[in-house]
Design an enzyme around this catalytic site. Structure first.
Site, PDB file in Angstrom:
ATOM      1  N   GLU A 112      -0.357   0.840   5.709  1.00  0.00           N
ATOM      2  CA  GLU A 112       0.055   0.843   4.308  1.00  0.00           C
ATOM      3  C   GLU A 112      -1.075   1.489   3.538  1.00  0.00           C
ATOM      4  OE1 GLU A 112      -0.223   0.155   0.630  1.00  0.00           O
ATOM      5  OE2 GLU A 112      -0.246  -1.995   1.050  1.00  0.00           O
ATOM      6  N   CYS A 146      -1.885  -0.474  -4.995  1.00  0.00           N
ATOM      7  CA  CYS A 146      -1.144   0.654  -4.430  1.00  0.00           C
ATOM      8  C   CYS A 146       0.263   0.732  -5.012  1.00  0.00           C
ATOM      9  CB  CYS A 146      -1.074   0.535  -2.913  1.00  0.00           C
ATOM     10  SG  CYS A 146      -2.674   0.671  -2.088  1.00  0.00           S
TER      11      CYS A 146
END
Length: 461
Positions: free
Chosen positions: A234, A268
């Protein structure tokens, strides 16, 4: 980078730690391998009992660990306590559901007979020790969303946390130990990034998961590819936040502020690129900028603070470089855009307009409270701008038109599409991205199965 707690609100070094030497690292790898041999045979009921205990302890520790997180990486104290509560929730979610999520599956009877078998089962078995390379921005949550499903699946965890959150990293190992997990089920490795490659090459480590930067993801993926080991990555995100004319404009603007500055803008999945239909652009921009300007910046330990410092001096410098490059190339600063005087690594909530493809901030992730505004003439242009990014983690769309919802859900290049709300991870929903945002999924049934050996058990008549 030293392994140390440095308070980002004032730059003061509070604690430093020596990295583990090779002898201690070897001891811990041996322990992980030995523990896995027995832990893998424990029942779901036993694992569930232990994970529930960890969740209960985390709830009790919430004030203390919240303060530790805030001191180490600067998030506002209310958000730190909320992060701890979210982690306890995820632990209980997996503790209660893992057995069902990993239950044996049987193909339809006609297919079984057609294979010549009397019975066929698909079984989910644990892989072994898994290395988790985790970032500082959500120092509890990023780890727990890996650890809870991994432990419930019967794996054991090895944590290489970011070097600026060592106290949080050590707390996690202690938490699982106090909950009753055997020593070796979850271990924190106080090591520098240079030691990661050697661990990945060790045959006792069966897989790896990384949340972090694109360069770090490339390095882990390259080594695990060479060693033929499973990875979940990720990485970065530059999520679009699209506002169409039918949207509830006031609510879209209010949520946009939170979506951009959550965790001091260091997330993020924070919305970063705000793409607004030209018919409502001016009205949205006015409300959004006013909301950003009204935020309270200050000591993250103050209950009223909404935006604290960035986590590091380097992080602030990187953000400044993106903003300054955009300004030099003609971007309009609607608010913020200038580093404040005084101690700590603060940067003000900032909104930039007039963004062009030549500007670095159009292609790179702005990891801090900086938003970019784009004007779109119609839905097609909004989709083009949204997809004009190397990243594809999540996305946000504001519209009350069902046909537009379906178009965005079909055409946006992202791991998630949130309609009339901001992106937020939840244990029940798969989490992850496409393009340079990585691959694989965390959370939900998809996340718990990522580090399982999906085994076909075929029985003849």
């Amino acid at each position: 980078m030293p392994i140390a707690t440095v308070n980002p609100a004032n730059g003061e070094t509070l604690k430093t730690y020596e990295p583990m030497d090779e002898e201690e690292l070897e001891r811990r790898l041996q322990l992980a391998e030995a523990t896995f041999r027995t832990y893998r045979t424990t029942t779901f009921a036993e694992r569930s009992r232990l994970l529930h205990k960890a969740a209960d302890l985390l709830d009790e520790d919430q004030p203390e660990i919240g303060r530790v997180m805030t001191t180490e990486m600067g998030k506002p104290i209310k958000q730190a306590r909320a992060e701890a509560a979210k982690c306890a929730k995820a632990m209980r979610w997996y503790a209660d559901r893992a057995e069902a999520l990993l239950a044996d599956e049987e193909p339809p009877e006609p297919d079984v007979r057609d294979s010549g078998a009397s019975r066929v089962r698909v079984r989910y078995r644990p892989l072994g020790p898994v290395l988790a390379v985790m970032p500082w921005n959500f120092p509890l949550w990023q780890v727990v969303r890996f650890a809870a499903p991994a432990l419930m699946a019967g794996n054991v965890g090895l944590l290489k946390h970011a070097s600026n959150v060592p106290q949080t990293a050590l707390y996690l190992e202690d938490l699982f130990h106090r909950a009753g997990f055997k020593e070796g089920c979850f271990q924190t490795l106080l090591i520098g990034s240079g030691a990661v490659d050697g661990i990945l090459r060790d045959e006792r480590v069966k897989a790896a998961t990384l949340t972090g930067s694109e360069p770090a993801g490339r390095a882990v993926a390259a080594t695990c590819g060479e060693m033929i080991k499973k990875t979940v990555l990720e990485l970065g995100g530059s999520d679009p936040y699209v506002v169409m004319p039918s949207a509830d404009l006031g609510r879209a603007a209010r949520v946009a502020v939170t979506a951009r500055v959550q965790n001091n803008g260091q997330s993020c999945i924070a919305a970063k690129r705000f793409i607004v239909h030209t018919d409502v652009y001016d009205a949205f921009a006015a409300e959004f900028v006013a909301g950003m300007e009204a935020l309270k910046i200050g000591d993250p330990l103050d209950e009223g603070t909404e935006v604290g410092p960035l986590s590091s001096k380097r992080g602030r410098a990187d953000l400044e470089e993106l903003v300054d490059d955009a300004k030099r190339s003609g971007a309009e600063v609607l608010c913020g855009g200038q580093r404040p005087e005084g101690p700590g690594w603060y940067y003000p909530p900032t909104v930039l307009a007039g963004i062009t493809r030549e500007m670095r901030i159009h292609r790179e992730e702005a990891f801090g409270p900086v938003a970019t505004l784009y004007r779109a003439d119609d839905l097609d242009e909004a989709v083009l701008i949204a997809n004009d990014s190397p990243f594809g983690l999540s996305s946000n769309v504001w519209t009350r038109d069902d046909d537009e919802v379906e178009r965005f859900a079909r055409d946006l290049e992202a791991g998630a599409v949130y309609v009339n709300g901001m992106t937020a991870s939840h244990p029940a929903f798969p989490f992850g991205g496409v393009k340079r945002s990585g691959y694989g999924r965390e959370l939900s049934e998809h996340g718990i199965r990522e580090f399982c050996n999906i085994t076909t058990v075929w029985q003849g008549a």
